[in-house]
Design a protein around this motif. Structure first.
Motif, PDB file in Angstrom:
ATOM      1  N   LYS A  84      -4.604   1.038  -6.407  1.00 32.10           N
ATOM      2  CA  LYS A  84      -4.636   0.093  -7.497  1.00 32.10           C
ATOM      3  C   LYS A  84      -3.646  -1.037  -7.231  1.00 32.10           C
ATOM      4  CE  LYS A  84      -4.359   4.106  -9.493  1.00 32.10           C
ATOM      5  NZ  LYS A  84      -5.158   4.997  -8.682  1.00 32.10           N
ATOM      6  N   VAL A  85      -4.101  -2.254  -7.475  1.00 29.00           N
ATOM      7  CA  VAL A  85      -3.230  -3.427  -7.412  1.00 29.00           C
ATOM      8  C   VAL A  85      -3.250  -4.042  -8.805  1.00 29.00           C
ATOM      9  CG1 VAL A  85      -2.777  -5.657  -6.334  1.00 29.00           C
ATOM     10  CG2 VAL A  85      -3.852  -3.823  -4.991  1.00 29.00           C
ATOM     11  N   VAL A  86      -2.070  -4.179  -9.398  1.00 28.20           N
ATOM     12  CA  VAL A  86      -1.950  -4.724 -10.746  1.00 28.20           C
ATOM     13  C   VAL A  86      -1.278  -6.093 -10.644  1.00 28.20           C
ATOM     14  CG1 VAL A  86      -1.010  -4.386 -13.059  1.00 28.20           C
ATOM     15  CG2 VAL A  86      -1.723  -2.410 -11.691  1.00 28.20           C
ATOM     16  N   TYR A  87      -1.940  -7.094 -11.219  1.00 27.67           N
ATOM     17  CA  TYR A  87      -1.404  -8.450 -11.230  1.00 27.67           C
ATOM     18  C   TYR A  87      -0.706  -8.669 -12.554  1.00 27.67           C
ATOM     19  CZ  TYR A  87      -4.176  -8.960  -7.079  1.00 27.67           C
ATOM     20  OH  TYR A  87      -4.689  -8.786  -5.818  1.00 27.67           O
ATOM     21  N   SER A  88       0.622  -8.746 -12.501  1.00 30.89           N
ATOM     22  CA  SER A  88       1.414  -8.893 -13.712  1.00 30.89           C
ATOM     23  C   SER A  88       2.748  -9.539 -13.381  1.00 30.89           C
ATOM     24  CB  SER A  88       1.662  -7.523 -14.359  1.00 30.89           C
ATOM     25  OG  SER A  88       2.565  -7.643 -15.435  1.00 30.89           O
ATOM     26  N   SER A  89       3.136 -10.480 -14.209  1.00 34.88           N
ATOM     27  CA  SER A  89       4.452 -11.104 -14.034  1.00 34.88           C
ATOM     28  C   SER A  89       5.525 -10.364 -14.817  1.00 34.88           C
ATOM     29  CB  SER A  89       4.401 -12.570 -14.462  1.00 34.88           C
ATOM     30  OG  SER A  89       4.044 -12.659 -15.828  1.00 34.88           O
ATOM     31  N   THR A  90       5.124  -9.387 -15.644  1.00 36.11           N
ATOM     32  CA  THR A  90       6.097  -8.713 -16.505  1.00 36.11           C
ATOM     33  C   THR A  90       6.227  -7.214 -16.260  1.00 36.11           C
ATOM     34  OG1 THR A  90       4.424  -8.413 -18.218  1.00 36.11           O
ATOM     35  CG2 THR A  90       5.791 -10.400 -18.357  1.00 36.11           C
ATOM     36  N   LEU A  91       5.249  -6.581 -15.688  1.00 41.02           N
ATOM     37  CA  LEU A  91       5.320  -5.133 -15.477  1.00 41.02           C
ATOM     38  C   LEU A  91       6.372  -4.825 -14.418  1.00 41.02           C
ATOM     39  CD1 LEU A  91       4.008  -2.400 -16.245  1.00 41.02           C
ATOM     40  CD2 LEU A  91       2.429  -2.738 -14.331  1.00 41.02           C
ATOM     41  N   GLU A  92       7.356  -4.010 -14.785  1.00 34.70           N
ATOM     42  CA  GLU A  92       8.458  -3.702 -13.871  1.00 34.70           C
ATOM     43  C   GLU A  92       8.088  -2.631 -12.852  1.00 34.70           C
ATOM     44  OE1 GLU A  92      11.311  -5.340 -13.590  1.00 34.70           O
ATOM     45  OE2 GLU A  92      10.646  -6.692 -15.176  1.00 34.70           O
ATOM     46  N   GLU A  93       7.497  -1.539 -13.334  1.00 31.14           N
ATOM     47  CA  GLU A  93       7.160  -0.405 -12.477  1.00 31.14           C
ATOM     48  C   GLU A  93       5.745   0.063 -12.790  1.00 31.14           C
ATOM     49  OE1 GLU A  93       9.073   1.102 -10.104  1.00 31.14           O
ATOM     50  OE2 GLU A  93      10.632  -0.412 -10.429  1.00 31.14           O
ATOM     51  N   PRO A  94       5.000   0.496 -11.783  1.00 34.59           N
ATOM     52  CA  PRO A  94       3.674   1.050 -12.074  1.00 34.59           C
ATOM     53  C   PRO A  94       3.787   2.385 -12.810  1.00 34.59           C
ATOM     54  CG  PRO A  94       4.155   1.171  -9.714  1.00 34.59           C
ATOM     55  CD  PRO A  94       5.293   0.459 -10.364  1.00 34.59           C
ATOM     56  N   ARG A  95       2.775   2.660 -13.640  1.00 36.69           N
ATOM     57  CA  ARG A  95       2.736   3.912 -14.385  1.00 36.69           C
ATOM     58  C   ARG A  95       1.689   4.857 -13.813  1.00 36.69           C
ATOM     59  NH1 ARG A  95       2.714   0.038 -17.972  1.00 36.69           N
ATOM     60  NH2 ARG A  95       0.693   0.542 -18.872  1.00 36.69           N
ATOM     61  N   SER A  96       1.350   4.641 -12.559  1.00 38.99           N
ATOM     62  CA  SER A  96       0.383   5.509 -11.891  1.00 38.99           C
ATOM     63  C   SER A  96       0.701   5.533 -10.409  1.00 38.99           C
ATOM     64  CB  SER A  96      -1.047   4.998 -12.125  1.00 38.99           C
ATOM     65  OG  SER A  96      -1.186   3.666 -11.685  1.00 38.99           O
ATOM     66  N   ALA A  97       0.268   6.602  -9.762  1.00 36.03           N
ATOM     67  CA  ALA A  97       0.437   6.716  -8.317  1.00 36.03           C
ATOM     68  C   ALA A  97      -0.511   5.749  -7.619  1.00 36.03           C
ATOM     69  CB  ALA A  97       0.160   8.155  -7.883  1.00 36.03           C
ATOM     70  N   ARG A  98      -0.263   5.528  -6.361  1.00 28.38           N
ATOM     71  CA  ARG A  98      -1.130   4.695  -5.514  1.00 28.38           C
ATOM     72  C   ARG A  98      -1.302   3.299  -6.089  1.00 28.38           C
ATOM     73  NH1 ARG A  98      -5.707   8.239  -2.679  1.00 28.38           N
ATOM     74  NH2 ARG A  98      -5.850   6.233  -1.666  1.00 28.38           N
ATOM     75  N   THR A  99      -0.239   2.783  -6.713  1.00 26.15           N
ATOM     76  CA  THR A  99      -0.312   1.501  -7.414  1.00 26.15           C
ATOM     77  C   THR A  99       0.803   0.586  -6.942  1.00 26.15           C
ATOM     78  OG1 THR A  99      -1.200   2.615  -9.359  1.00 26.15           O
ATOM     79  CG2 THR A  99      -0.290   0.409  -9.697  1.00 26.15           C
TER      80      THR A  99
END
Length: 186
Positions: A84-99
């Motif tokens: 998973k690739v999450v595009y976010s300017s505010t999310l500090e840490e992913p909440r899932s593995a493989r992200t």
């Protein structure tokens, strides 16, 4: 080269949620869910905007809760098994593995990802998908069309972007929901 597939569950009038941001009408029944499980089984990487990622993180832990039917547990395993690739300017840490988190959408980086990937990529979230449409990166559009008109909300497909499409697959489910898959021409 892998394909970038824009997949969404939409109302008949083309929205992913209503004017209040609600999308309960889009929750797939078992028959549709199993079909979508098979679609996502082929995806190696999901590209998400922040809002959709927040919704999808449900699948990271649902298998730990008792009492879910097999098709729900199947999707949880499929989702957890994909990158998973999450595009976010505010999310500090992913909440899932493989992200991993990317601060901005870079069309050239996505193009390179498509070229190096051994499995197809899916892009979800209309704001993020708009950027990929504008950059000419979308190879297919898959829509699960629900038999409901919501009258407004967030458009699934971008305004101001012209694409010629070829229908390559369609399926009608027992409760009137339809699946359509289009190849983006050119």
């Amino acid at each position: 080269m892998a394909k970038l597939i824009n997949t969404d569950i939409v109302s008949l009038d083309g929205f992913v949620n209503d004017e209040n941001g609600k999308f309960g009408w889009a929750e797939p029944v078992e028959e549709v869910h199993r079909f979508m499980n098979d679609l996502d089984r082929e995806i190696g990487t999901h590209l998400y905007g922040r809002k959709l990622y927040d919704v999808m993180t449900y699948w990271e832990t649902v298998h730990e809760e008792p009492g879910h039917p097999d098709f729900i547990l199947d999707y949880s395993a499929i989702w957890r098994g994909a990158d998973k690739v999450v595009y976010s300017s505010t999310l500090e840490e992913p909440r899932s593995a493989r992200t991993r988190i990317e601060r901005t959408f870079d069309p050239e980086a996505v193009r390179a990802l498509k070229e190096s990937a051994t499995r197809d990529l899916a892009i979800g979230g209309p704001t993020l998908a708009l950027q990929a449409h504008r950059a000419g990166l979308i190879d297919e559009i898959c829509l699960v069309v629900c038999p409901v008109i919501v009258g407004g909300g967030t458009r699934a497909l971008p305004a101001g972007v012209r694409r010629d499409l070829t229908l390559i697959e369609q399926h009608t489910f027992s409760q009137g929901t339809m699946f359509v898959r289009y190849r983006v021409d050119g």
